[in-house]
Design an enzyme around this catalytic site. Structure first.
Site, PDB file in Angstrom:
ATOM      1  N   ASP A 326     -89.987  52.368  74.887  1.00  0.00           N
ATOM      2  CA  ASP A 326     -89.013  52.370  75.970  1.00  0.00           C
ATOM      3  C   ASP A 326     -88.424  50.979  76.097  1.00  0.00           C
ATOM      4  OD1 ASP A 326     -89.419  54.954  76.786  1.00  0.00           O
ATOM      5  OD2 ASP A 326     -91.089  54.433  78.098  1.00  0.00           O
ATOM      6  N   ASP A 634     -93.985  56.754  80.252  1.00  0.00           N
ATOM      7  CA  ASP A 634     -94.611  56.560  81.555  1.00  0.00           C
ATOM      8  C   ASP A 634     -94.551  57.794  82.454  1.00  0.00           C
ATOM      9  OD1 ASP A 634     -91.912  56.401  81.955  1.00  0.00           O
ATOM     10  OD2 ASP A 634     -91.893  54.294  82.520  1.00  0.00           O
ATOM     11  N   ASP A 638     -92.757  62.568  79.714  1.00  0.00           N
ATOM     12  CA  ASP A 638     -93.055  61.855  78.464  1.00  0.00           C
ATOM     13  C   ASP A 638     -94.342  62.372  77.827  1.00  0.00           C
ATOM     14  OD1 ASP A 638     -90.878  60.185  78.618  1.00  0.00           O
ATOM     15  OD2 ASP A 638     -91.940  58.627  79.728  1.00  0.00           O
TER      16      ASP A 638
HETATM   17  P1  ATP Z   1     -86.218  53.455  79.538  1.00  0.00           P
HETATM   18  O1  ATP Z   1     -86.321  54.825  78.998  1.00  0.00           O
HETATM   19  O2  ATP Z   1     -86.015  52.401  78.550  1.00  0.00           O
HETATM   20  O3  ATP Z   1     -87.259  53.127  80.543  1.00  0.00           O
HETATM   21  P2  ATP Z   1     -84.344  53.688  81.646  1.00  0.00           P
HETATM   22  O4  ATP Z   1     -85.309  53.174  82.640  1.00  0.00           O
HETATM   23  O5  ATP Z   1     -82.974  53.125  81.687  1.00  0.00           O
HETATM   24  O6  ATP Z   1     -84.781  53.467  80.203  1.00  0.00           O
HETATM   25  P3  ATP Z   1     -84.237  56.124  83.025  1.00  0.00           P
HETATM   26  O7  ATP Z   1     -85.160  55.610  84.052  1.00  0.00           O
HETATM   27  O8  ATP Z   1     -84.389  57.490  82.525  1.00  0.00           O
HETATM   28  O9  ATP Z   1     -84.271  55.251  81.744  1.00  0.00           O
HETATM   29  O10 ATP Z   1     -82.776  55.922  83.594  1.00  0.00           O
HETATM   30  C1  ATP Z   1     -81.669  56.496  82.999  1.00  0.00           C
HETATM   31  C2  ATP Z   1     -80.431  56.098  83.755  1.00  0.00           C
HETATM   32  O11 ATP Z   1     -80.483  56.640  85.068  1.00  0.00           O
HETATM   33  C3  ATP Z   1     -80.262  54.610  83.934  1.00  0.00           C
HETATM   34  O12 ATP Z   1     -79.538  54.047  82.887  1.00  0.00           O
HETATM   35  C4  ATP Z   1     -79.510  54.503  85.239  1.00  0.00           C
HETATM   36  O13 ATP Z   1     -78.101  54.587  85.009  1.00  0.00           O
HETATM   37  C5  ATP Z   1     -79.946  55.733  86.007  1.00  0.00           C
HETATM   38  N1  ATP Z   1     -80.990  55.395  86.981  1.00  0.00           N
HETATM   39  C6  ATP Z   1     -82.129  54.738  86.778  1.00  0.00           C
HETATM   40  N2  ATP Z   1     -82.856  54.624  87.888  1.00  0.00           N
HETATM   41  C7  ATP Z   1     -82.150  55.233  88.858  1.00  0.00           C
HETATM   42  C8  ATP Z   1     -82.362  55.485  90.257  1.00  0.00           C
HETATM   43  N3  ATP Z   1     -83.456  55.073  90.890  1.00  0.00           N
HETATM   44  N4  ATP Z   1     -81.424  56.157  90.925  1.00  0.00           N
HETATM   45  C9  ATP Z   1     -80.319  56.596  90.306  1.00  0.00           C
HETATM   46  N5  ATP Z   1     -80.068  56.398  89.007  1.00  0.00           N
HETATM   47  C10 ATP Z   1     -80.951  55.724  88.279  1.00  0.00           C
END
Ligand code: ATP
Length: 892
Positions: A326, A634, A638
């Site tokens: 990730d 996490d 997943d």
């Molecule tokens: P990784 O998989 O590397 O952890 P990530 O944390 O960006 O990546 P996600 O948490 O799935 O992956 O987030 C995907 C997308 O959703 C982000 O790019 C962001 O635009 C949006 N996002 C993340 N957190 C929030 C939140 N708390 N509320 C609304 N949108 C969110």
């Protein structure tokens, strides 16, 4: 007690607790004393005595003890007592090793024990679920395993999967309302959460109403999870090898005995010698030493911040050829700060670092007051309202309770002068649809003082764009078509190409009677407000770790939910994206069949905008191409990919219980660089095991051959039984253990990953064992023959010389075993344990040879100094003869 019938108030009163402050530490201590820990009874443990006795159940050891008994009855008291003493010491050593292995495995289990958030003395505190007591207020969220039986007093979109208890695999929606009914089955007790069940959606708070064996889980004893004791592939191979070695050793020993008897030795002497030889030559201690080496390696890994949950992973780590990791939090710091805002065609920047709510707003280098700019003010306010995270001031530091992405939005709003509490009083929260990484959005319904209700949605901009019909441009709404859409898209790309994580914010005013039943109802026909772009700096050590993995033949792949352009920018900064390397996004991935993905999977370095479900497809495709895949994760979703990967890795800090349970490795610091350290340690542990297998087997070959050659040449026994047993105990045991603690060779991360099917004797190990073993046998016999002059008076002296030569040849050879290449490649003083073990062995040998009271027991005589020249000269031959020849070969 029917807790489900009680109201929230009655439950709190019955359990003598308060919702806002929970229990005090004194309450907890008193209740723990009264009811005990929140644990299920485990089955009977194997007693220490039994474990000790097990050390002697080996067939050959029993034969040896019987033979010794006979020799005792025949009057050979000294021999008999000495042999029994050695067998007992050997047993103690085995007992100690097994105990140690067991203890460290237990400690590991404790370390990975589930933790829960409990309200203690007015503060949310992380405790292990074992510490929960009646009346504890516990909060839980999607992905958590429930730690005790709870009466739920707060539920937000809460769903719990209770199959462990009810067999029903569909999650049950939970509420807080008291239920009426006499015998409501567990599956229908909607205001209860039971120990061991799994939160699949939403979040909630509950009061502990049952712990330990007083839980629904405690009542079904047959469901108790027994600890998994898994043996590693190498242990399995060694078990098979052990069986073969036993047969070979027995046959050779038999041969020694038969030849000896034919050459005229008396049967009784040959029998005792044969049995001792068999005990020495059978590597019965090997599995225990392997377990100890594995568990000591696991301890070292804990120091480097990773916990192995399944022992076989230690070996598999050394074979890993791809790490899929990730991005957010693992490769980056997950400390988000909003730096750019965009609304209606204008971009603003914000200063300030970290979570401290201090900073200024600028438009093209000119300071501005956000309070005077309506679109900016609204963007910030809605970012604050659609938010579940809190900022807490702790002494001089700001920490967050919640999600870093949301914290960034909160801090940006506070920098503009907005206040969290007063904004949330003005706009009351009515409903909440939590974030999930498949939807990539979250929404709230708020109500203002005029009873107007608004949906506020925030999430990935490309997703929000699809759910929005209009955009607020200046103070006017515009249809989201044509140029407006193009402008928004280019604003998104512009922010992403600066490696910024981008969140879009949209809203809709609800009609007075409009019902919002679920997120589909909420997240449609929205009006886009604008974008907020935040930095998430890479972890400083990751770039180097990626480079080292690359040198070790391990490919690093970034998998992220973030925007393609953001992901690409960060992957390039970290050296993950190779020139010509491909980036694949979630929607293309969805359209591909597994076969199509297999075709390109080797060229892809970054997967962006993926959902957790895609990870499984990636793992499968990589495995189909023959890769050994490490995959991080996490969240709840997943778990399937983590399970399917060869090495499933869960995050220790942000990981859910579900992800951790599916994993074989947990990163205590959520850091990519830790995966690299774990792989390095995994490779080293495997190499160390190879080192002592090589040492032990070569030593055993030497011991058998010296006896066999002597019998074939019609010589007397070059070693007496007690000497053979002593060698087995001291010279073989201590240094082998020290080899298990050896440091890695400097090229350990410069080689390609090991092939998972590689046999124990691969890479020339078999040849090394036989050639060195053969030479050890030859030189020991040579030393014996040089001194032996055919008179019985001189026999004991010659045997002492042979004994010393055998010991020294092995102790020199042990240093050779540290390197795959040559003894000259490594500094012998690097491994102080080994130096210590060798010095102790030498001292013990000198005591046995020179200390008069021990001489009759070990059949030894003091060796004259000049004879040591012969001993040391000959003892060096097995190691240096071949090391020399290898060296010449290398030079030429
Ligand atoms: P990784 O998989 O590397 O952890 P990530 O944390 O960006 O990546 P996600 O948490 O799935 O992956 O987030 C995907 C997308 O959703 C982000 O790019 C962001 O635009 C949006 N996002 C993340 N957190 C929030 C939140 N708390 N509320 C609304 N949108 C969110």
């Amino acid at each position: 007690m029917k807790w489900y019938e009680l109201s929230e108030r009655a439950t709190l009163e019955m359990t003598k607790t308060e919702k806002d402050t929970g229990l005090t530490e004194q309450d907890v201590a008193a209740r723990q004393k009264e009811h005990g820990l929140n644990e299920l009874d485990e089955g009977e443990k194997q007693s220490a005595l039994l474990l000790f006795l097990e050390q002697f159940k080996d067939f050959m050891v029993l034969v040896l003890l019987a033979a010794t008994l006979i020799s005792g009855l025949l009057g050979e008291y000294i021999d008999a007592i000495a042999i029994i003493a050695i067998v007992i010491i050997n047993g103690c050593l085995g007992f100690y090793q097994e105990r140690r292995a067991e203890k460290s495995l237990h400690a590991l289990k404790e370390l990975s024990a589930p933790q829960v958030m409990a309200m203690r003395g007015g503060e949310w505190t992380k405790v292990t679920s074992k510490e929960l007591v009646l009346g504890d207020i516990v909060k839980f969220t999607s992905g958590d395993r429930i730690g005790a039986d709870l009466r739920i007093i707060e539920a937000k979109s809460l769903e719990i999967e209770e199959s462990a208890l009810t067999g029903e695999s569909l999650p049950v929606a939970k509420t807080t309302i008291a239920l009426k009914g006499d015998d409501i089955p567990l599956g229908d007790q909607e205001n209860m959460a039971f120990m061991g069940t799994l939160v699949t959606r939403g979040s909630g708070i509950g009061v502990v109403v049952g712990t330990g064996m007083n839980t629904a889980m405690g009542q079904i004893a047959n469901l108790l999870q027994s600890a998994e004791t898994m043996i590693t592939p190498l242990q399995r191979k060694l078990e098979q090898l052990g069986k073969i070695l036993i047969v070979v050793a027995l046959l050779l020993t038999l041969l020694v005995v038969v030849v000896g008897v034919i050459q005229g030795h008396d049967l009784y002497t040959m029998f005792l010698a044969g049995v001792s030889l068999a005990v020495a030559a059978i590597p019965e201690g090997l599995p225990a030493i392997v377990t100890v080496a594995l568990s000591l390696g696991v301890q070292r890994m804990i120091k480097q911040r990773s916990i192995v949950r399944k022992l076989p992973a230690v070996e598999t780590l050394g074979c890993a050829s791809v790490i899929c990791s990730d991005k957010t939090g693992t490769m980056t710091q997950n400390k988000m700060t909003v730096t750019h805002l965009w609304a209606g065609g204008t971009t603003w920047t914000v200063s300030g670092t970290g979570y401290e709510p201090k900073g200024e707003f600028y438009m093209e280098d000119k300071k501005v007051q956000p309070a005077n700019i309506k679109p900016l003010q609204q963007l910030l306010l809605f970012g604050l309202l659609c938010n579940q995270t809190q900022l807490i001031r702790k002494e001089d530091e700001y920490v967050i309770d919640g999600d870093p992405t949301e914290a960034a939005l909160l801090v940006a709003a506070m920098k503009s002068g907005l206040d969290d509490t007063s904004a949330k009083t003005q706009f009351k929260l009515v409903q909440e649809f939590p974030f999930d990484s498949t939807r990539k959005m979250m929404s709230v319904v708020v109500e203002d003082s005029y009873n107007r209700r608004y949906i506020i949605t925030k999430g990935a901009p490309d997703v929000l764009l699809l759910n929005s019909k209009e955009i607020l441009w200046g103070n006017k709404k515009q249809a989201l078509t044509g140029t407006a859409t193009t402008e928004v898209k280019s604003a998104i790309d512009g922010l992403a190409s600066q490696a910024l994580r981008t969140i879009a914010i949209a809203f809709r005013e609800l009609a007075p009677n409009e019902q919002v039943r679920n997120e589909q109802d909420a997240e449609r026909n929205l009006t886009l407000l604008g974008l907020q772009g935040m930095i998430d700096p890479p972890r400083p050590e990751v770039k180097q770790a990626v480079k080292e993995c690359n040198q070790a033949g391990i490919k690093t792949v970034m998998i992220t939910g973030d925007h393609v352009i953001t992901a690409k920018a960060i992957a390039s900064q970290l050296g993950i994206l190779k020139p010509g390397g491909k980036v694949l996004d979630g929607s293309s991935l969805s359209k591909m069949t597994t076969e199509e993905l297999e075709e390109v999977v080797d060229d892809v370095y970054v997967y962006a905008r993926v959902s957790p479900e895609h990870k499984l497809k990636i793992v499968k495709a990589l495995q189909a191409r023959g890769h050994i895949v490490a995959m991080t994760g996490d969240g709840v979703n997943d778990a399937p990919a983590i399970k399917a990967a060869d090495i499933g890795i869960a995050m220790g800090i942000t990981g859910t219980d579900v992800a951790k349970e599916a994993s074989s490795l947990v990163l205590l610091d959520d850091n990519f660089a830790t995966i690299k350290s774990a792989i390095k340690e995994g490779r080293n542990i495997y190499e160390n095991i190879r080192k002592f297998i090589r040492y032990l087997l070569a030593s055993n070959v030497g011991e058998i051959l010296v006896m066999l050659f002597a019998m074939l040449l019609a010589l007397p026994l070059p070693l007496v039984p007690i000497q053979i047993l002593w060698v087995n105990l001291v010279t073989d045991g201590l240094p082998a253990m020290a080899l298990g603690l050896d440091q890695p060779e400097e090229n350990v991360m410069k080689r390609k990953p090991r092939h998972p099917k590689e046999g124990v004797f691969a890479r020339g190990l078999g040849w090394k064992v036989i050639s060195r073993g053969f030479l050890i046998g030859v030189v020991t016999l040579a030393a014996f023959m040089i001194v032996y002059d055919d008179t019985p008076a001189n026999l004991e002296y010659a045997q002492t010389i042979a004994f010393a030569t055998l010991v020294m040849a092995q102790l020199i050879h042990v240093f050779d075993c540290r390197s795959e290449k040559s003894i000259f490649d490594r500094n012998p003083f690097e491994n102080l344990y080994l130096v210590g073990a060798v010095i102790s062995s030498i001292l013990l040998m000198l005591v046995v040879i020179y200390y008069p009271p021990l001489q009759p027991i070990f059949h030894t005589m003091s060796i004259a100094p000049r004879e040591w020249l012969i001993i040391l000269g000959l003892a060096s031959v097995p190691t240096f003869l071949l090391a020399g020849s290898l060296l010449t070969r290398k030079k030429s």
